[in-house]
Design a protein around this motif. Structure first.
Motif, PDB file in Angstrom:
ATOM      1  N   LYS A  25       0.823  -1.207   0.000  1.00 23.99           N
ATOM      2  CA  LYS A  25       0.000   0.000   0.000  1.00 23.99           C
ATOM      3  C   LYS A  25       0.859   1.260   0.000  1.00 23.99           C
ATOM      4  CE  LYS A  25      -4.221  -1.921   0.910  1.00 23.99           C
ATOM      5  NZ  LYS A  25      -5.559  -1.551   0.474  1.00 23.99           N
ATOM      6  N   ILE A  26       0.450   2.239  -0.790  1.00 18.89           N
ATOM      7  CA  ILE A  26       1.136   3.526  -0.841  1.00 18.89           C
ATOM      8  C   ILE A  26       0.205   4.554  -0.203  1.00 18.89           C
ATOM      9  CG2 ILE A  26       2.318   5.205  -2.284  1.00 18.89           C
ATOM     10  CD1 ILE A  26       3.482   2.394  -2.509  1.00 18.89           C
ATOM     11  N   PRO A  27       0.480   5.007   1.016  1.00 19.95           N
ATOM     12  CA  PRO A  27      -0.435   5.926   1.693  1.00 19.95           C
ATOM     13  C   PRO A  27      -0.501   7.285   1.016  1.00 19.95           C
ATOM     14  CG  PRO A  27       1.604   5.686   2.943  1.00 19.95           C
ATOM     15  CD  PRO A  27       1.670   4.685   1.828  1.00 19.95           C
ATOM     16  N   THR A  28      -1.625   7.984   1.221  1.00 22.60           N
ATOM     17  CA  THR A  28      -1.796   9.338   0.695  1.00 22.60           C
ATOM     18  C   THR A  28      -1.526  10.391   1.766  1.00 22.60           C
ATOM     19  OG1 THR A  28      -4.146   9.549   1.272  1.00 22.60           O
ATOM     20  CG2 THR A  28      -3.615   8.452  -0.808  1.00 22.60           C
ATOM     21  N   THR A  29      -1.449   9.963   3.026  1.00 17.10           N
ATOM     22  CA  THR A  29      -1.331  10.816   4.229  1.00 17.10           C
ATOM     23  C   THR A  29      -2.553  11.704   4.436  1.00 17.10           C
ATOM     24  OG1 THR A  29      -0.098  12.695   3.229  1.00 17.10           O
ATOM     25  CG2 THR A  29       1.200  10.834   4.063  1.00 17.10           C
ATOM     26  N   ILE A  30      -3.609  11.489   3.673  1.00 16.18           N
ATOM     27  CA  ILE A  30      -4.895  12.144   3.920  1.00 16.18           C
ATOM     28  C   ILE A  30      -5.729  11.117   4.688  1.00 16.18           C
ATOM     29  CG2 ILE A  30      -6.932  13.188   2.867  1.00 16.18           C
ATOM     30  CD1 ILE A  30      -5.102  13.748   0.394  1.00 16.18           C
ATOM     31  N   THR A  31      -5.835  11.304   6.003  1.00 17.12           N
ATOM     32  CA  THR A  31      -6.343  10.249   6.878  1.00 17.12           C
ATOM     33  C   THR A  31      -7.694   9.674   6.452  1.00 17.12           C
ATOM     34  OG1 THR A  31      -5.097  11.185   8.722  1.00 17.12           O
ATOM     35  CG2 THR A  31      -6.864   9.649   9.271  1.00 17.12           C
ATOM     36  N   PRO A  32      -8.717  10.501   6.161  1.00 12.82           N
ATOM     37  CA  PRO A  32     -10.002   9.890   5.754  1.00 12.82           C
ATOM     38  C   PRO A  32      -9.884   9.060   4.482  1.00 12.82           C
ATOM     39  CG  PRO A  32     -10.282  12.215   6.300  1.00 12.82           C
ATOM     40  CD  PRO A  32      -8.806  11.967   6.227  1.00 12.82           C
ATOM     41  N   LEU A  33      -9.044   9.516   3.546  1.00 11.57           N
ATOM     42  CA  LEU A  33      -8.864   8.777   2.295  1.00 11.57           C
ATOM     43  C   LEU A  33      -8.132   7.466   2.547  1.00 11.57           C
ATOM     44  CD1 LEU A  33      -9.229   8.650  -0.748  1.00 11.57           C
ATOM     45  CD2 LEU A  33      -7.174  10.070  -1.010  1.00 11.57           C
ATOM     46  N   ASP A  34      -7.073   7.509   3.369  1.00 14.84           N
ATOM     47  CA  ASP A  34      -6.345   6.275   3.692  1.00 14.84           C
ATOM     48  C   ASP A  34      -7.229   5.297   4.470  1.00 14.84           C
ATOM     49  OD1 ASP A  34      -3.986   6.906   2.390  1.00 14.84           O
ATOM     50  OD2 ASP A  34      -3.078   7.853   4.137  1.00 14.84           O
ATOM     51  N   ASP A  35      -8.148   5.833   5.294  1.00 13.17           N
ATOM     52  CA  ASP A  35      -9.085   4.953   6.015  1.00 13.17           C
ATOM     53  C   ASP A  35      -9.986   4.220   5.022  1.00 13.17           C
ATOM     54  OD1 ASP A  35      -8.039   5.731   8.421  1.00 13.17           O
ATOM     55  OD2 ASP A  35      -9.649   7.143   8.907  1.00 13.17           O
ATOM     56  N   ILE A  36     -10.474   4.956   4.007  1.00  8.78           N
ATOM     57  CA  ILE A  36     -11.327   4.341   2.984  1.00  8.78           C
ATOM     58  C   ILE A  36     -10.548   3.269   2.223  1.00  8.78           C
ATOM     59  CG2 ILE A  36     -12.498   4.770   0.780  1.00  8.78           C
ATOM     60  CD1 ILE A  36     -13.262   7.550   1.908  1.00  8.78           C
ATOM     61  N   LEU A  37      -9.269   3.580   1.926  1.00 11.25           N
ATOM     62  CA  LEU A  37      -8.436   2.666   1.138  1.00 11.25           C
ATOM     63  C   LEU A  37      -7.742   1.612   1.992  1.00 11.25           C
ATOM     64  CD1 LEU A  37      -6.748   5.302  -1.223  1.00 11.25           C
ATOM     65  CD2 LEU A  37      -8.695   3.826  -1.717  1.00 11.25           C
ATOM     66  N   ARG A  38      -7.995   1.649   3.314  1.00 10.45           N
ATOM     67  CA  ARG A  38      -7.366   0.712   4.253  1.00 10.45           C
ATOM     68  C   ARG A  38      -5.844   0.775   4.158  1.00 10.45           C
ATOM     69  NH1 ARG A  38     -11.369  -4.610   4.117  1.00 10.45           N
ATOM     70  NH2 ARG A  38     -13.275  -3.460   4.645  1.00 10.45           N
ATOM     71  N   GLY A  39      -5.331   1.994   4.092  1.00  8.29           N
ATOM     72  CA  GLY A  39      -3.879   2.172   4.108  1.00  8.29           C
ATOM     73  C   GLY A  39      -3.324   2.937   2.929  1.00  8.29           C
ATOM     74  N   GLY A  40      -4.026   2.975   1.822  1.00  6.54           N
ATOM     75  CA  GLY A  40      -3.527   3.709   0.659  1.00  6.54           C
ATOM     76  C   GLY A  40      -3.817   2.985  -0.646  1.00  6.54           C
ATOM     77  N   LEU A  41      -3.265   3.504  -1.717  1.00 11.76           N
ATOM     78  CA  LEU A  41      -3.429   2.889  -3.037  1.00 11.76           C
ATOM     79  C   LEU A  41      -2.523   1.669  -3.125  1.00 11.76           C
ATOM     80  CD1 LEU A  41      -5.043   3.630  -5.647  1.00 11.76           C
ATOM     81  CD2 LEU A  41      -2.903   4.563  -6.542  1.00 11.76           C
ATOM     82  N   GLU A  42      -3.084   0.564  -3.547  1.00 12.20           N
ATOM     83  CA  GLU A  42      -2.319  -0.693  -3.565  1.00 12.20           C
ATOM     84  C   GLU A  42      -1.510  -0.811  -4.852  1.00 12.20           C
ATOM     85  OE1 GLU A  42      -3.065  -5.455  -2.717  1.00 12.20           O
ATOM     86  OE2 GLU A  42      -4.546  -3.940  -2.161  1.00 12.20           O
ATOM     87  N   LYS A  43      -0.365  -1.469  -4.747  1.00 11.92           N
ATOM     88  CA  LYS A  43       0.432  -1.727  -5.947  1.00 11.92           C
ATOM     89  C   LYS A  43      -0.393  -2.563  -6.921  1.00 11.92           C
ATOM     90  CE  LYS A  43       4.981  -1.342  -3.819  1.00 11.92           C
ATOM     91  NZ  LYS A  43       6.279  -1.992  -3.562  1.00 11.92           N
ATOM     92  N   GLY A  44      -0.392  -2.140  -8.184  1.00  6.24           N
ATOM     93  CA  GLY A  44      -1.234  -2.767  -9.190  1.00  6.24           C
ATOM     94  C   GLY A  44      -2.504  -1.980  -9.439  1.00  6.24           C
ATOM     95  N   GLU A  45      -2.758  -0.942  -8.605  1.00  9.65           N
ATOM     96  CA  GLU A  45      -3.968  -0.150  -8.762  1.00  9.65           C
ATOM     97  C   GLU A  45      -3.690   1.181  -9.456  1.00  9.65           C
ATOM     98  OE1 GLU A  45      -6.888  -1.661  -5.184  1.00  9.65           O
ATOM     99  OE2 GLU A  45      -5.649   0.112  -4.798  1.00  9.65           O
ATOM    100  N   LEU A  46      -4.749   1.717 -10.061  1.00 11.92           N
ATOM    101  CA  LEU A  46      -4.696   2.992 -10.776  1.00 11.92           C
ATOM    102  C   LEU A  46      -5.685   3.959 -10.145  1.00 11.92           C
ATOM    103  CD1 LEU A  46      -4.016   4.874 -13.219  1.00 11.92           C
ATOM    104  CD2 LEU A  46      -5.789   3.635 -14.501  1.00 11.92           C
ATOM    105  N   GLY A  47      -5.180   5.106  -9.683  1.00 12.29           N
ATOM    106  CA  GLY A  47      -6.029   6.146  -9.114  1.00 12.29           C
ATOM    107  C   GLY A  47      -6.037   7.374 -10.003  1.00 12.29           C
ATOM    108  N   ILE A  48      -7.195   8.027 -10.099  1.00  9.80           N
ATOM    109  CA  ILE A  48      -7.346   9.233 -10.922  1.00  9.80           C
ATOM    110  C   ILE A  48      -7.811  10.394 -10.047  1.00  9.80           C
ATOM    111  CG2 ILE A  48      -8.600  10.320 -12.825  1.00  9.80           C
ATOM    112  CD1 ILE A  48      -8.998   7.588 -14.083  1.00  9.80           C
ATOM    113  N   LEU A  49      -7.110  11.528 -10.150  1.00 12.97           N
ATOM    114  CA  LEU A  49      -7.617  12.781  -9.600  1.00 12.97           C
ATOM    115  C   LEU A  49      -8.369  13.489 -10.715  1.00 12.97           C
ATOM    116  CD1 LEU A  49      -4.592  14.192  -7.536  1.00 12.97           C
ATOM    117  CD2 LEU A  49      -6.507  12.791  -6.734  1.00 12.97           C
ATOM    118  N   LEU A  50      -9.606  13.853 -10.453  1.00  6.09           N
ATOM    119  CA  LEU A  50     -10.461  14.468 -11.472  1.00  6.09           C
ATOM    120  C   LEU A  50     -10.784  15.899 -11.062  1.00  6.09           C
ATOM    121  CD1 LEU A  50     -12.262  14.160 -14.024  1.00  6.09           C
ATOM    122  CD2 LEU A  50     -14.081  13.346 -12.499  1.00  6.09           C
TER     123      LEU A  50
END
Length: 246
Positions: free
Chosen positions: A14-39
């Motif tokens: 997991k790669i954390p975002t350090t944005i606590t509510p977002l990391d809580d939703i992601l259970r730690g951060g964006l996982e390796k193999g995943e693609l996230g988009i900022l819109l």
């Protein structure tokens, strides 16, 4: 299953975002193999948001980041990373109006973090593809600098490796290739995409959703996460930015 558990326990996933509510939703951060988009709409914080995601990875004990600069200059990106990591205003760094104490802080930050960051300029022409990114990643792997996180600023500016029948299909092909890159090379990928301008008065409080993405809705289907950046003029004056997670 035990092999899988053992692999997860020995490899950072997991790669954390350090944005606590977002990391809580992601259970730690964006996982390796995943693609996230900022819109977001134009000039509403996509590049700065991506810098934040890169800096968040650098500040962890393991994070190595490859940041591909397609928009703006490499120098701007360097200053933005320095600003985010040091908490010194970007405008002051840009005009070189910093104190001796802040200069020492920047030196310390450079030694601690910047050796884990590769800033790759992809802003010399308009024909870069995901294959070009993959070629660079393989080169970095051979040099012992395999990234944990890839930041692409931003994927809408990439071209497909093979020309498609329309701009919409071009972007679908690009995002599919980015997702494939994330899975094959076991890296997390953050990128950004343009939003369609909303019909309502932009000065009113509104909220972008994933459906407001420009060109191709398939980008949303391909991504694992879409985070929209929302800010009215009044909110900008107050320093407020609203994240909405889809």
């Amino acid at each position: 299953r035990q092999i899988h558990v053992n692999e997860r326990s020995t490899k950072i996933q997991k790669i954390p975002t350090t944005i606590t509510p977002l990391d809580d939703i992601l259970r730690g951060g964006l996982e390796k193999g995943e693609l996230g988009i900022l819109l977001a709409e134009p000039k509403k914080g996509k590049s700065i948001g991506l810098i934040h995601m890169g800096a968040a990875a650098l500040m962890t004990r393991f994070g190595r980041v490859a940041h591909f600069v397609l928009e703006g200059t490499t120098e701007q990106s360097i200053l933005r990373y320095q600003s985010r990591l040091s908490q010194i205003e970007y405008s002051r760094l840009e005009s070189d109006e910093i104190t001796d104490e802040e200069n020492k802080r920047l030196d310390s930050i450079s030694k601690k973090y910047m050796n884990k960051l590769d800033l790759i300029p992809f802003n010399k022409h308009w024909s870069y593809t995901v294959l070009d990114i993959e070629s660079k990643i393989k080169e970095m792997e051979r040099a012992g600098r395999k990234p944990d996180l890839i930041v692409v600023d931003y994927a809408d500016l990439l071209k497909p490796s093979e020309r498609q029948e329309s701009a919409r299909h071009d972007q679908t092909a690009v995002y599919r290739a980015l997702k494939q890159l994330a899975m094959i090379h076991k890296v997390a990928v953050w990128t950004a995409s343009q939003a369609r301008r909303p019909d309502e008065d932009p000065e009113k409080v509104y909220t972008l959703r994933a459906k407001d993405i420009s060109e191709s809705y398939e980008k949303v289907r391909i991504a694992d996460l879409v985070v929209t950046l929302n800010q009215t003029t009044k909110e900008r004056e107050l320093g407020i930015l609203r994240f909405v997670v889809d």
